[in-house]
Design a protein around this motif. Sequence first.
Motif: not given
Length: 160
Positions: A128-131, A122-123, A138-139
């Motif tokens: 950052a959007k996930r966090r 992932l970029s 991070e998968k």
Amino acid sequence: MTIKITKDRVPDILRAIKDLTSKEVLVGIPDTDAGRDEGAISNAEIGYLMETGSPAQNIPERPHLVPGVESAREKIEKRLKAGAQAALSGKASDVDATLTAVGITAENAVKAKITDGPFTPLSPKTLAKRRARGRTGEKPLIDTGQYRRAITHVVRKKGD
């Protein structure tokens, strides 16, 4: 005097073979039941987008449906061979069981591929959007788990 009773099983065999060859197993995300708890895009659309990528949206290909099924080819072929042998024995009831087993095998192989990858990472922007949403994973292909749970199979008459 010997009495021999012979039962003609040809109609049963022909019926079982017809049943086996008139059906197909589909694996993926049916669009009619592909909704998500959030967002405007369906799981079926996500599947297509991840499988093929989208250069316009800067999303790399992350093939998992086709490679997942391919990874189970040997198991699937063994199950189909057993189903064909059952059909040749006139056991029409075993045909559906065989096709269902093939579907489950392929479905599980796709889910394993999603879990195990490997995929383009992932970029940093996506991470950052996930966090920001409280996610730590991070998968690729795994965020909420909705997509992976949507992978299923159907056994249907060909052409339906």
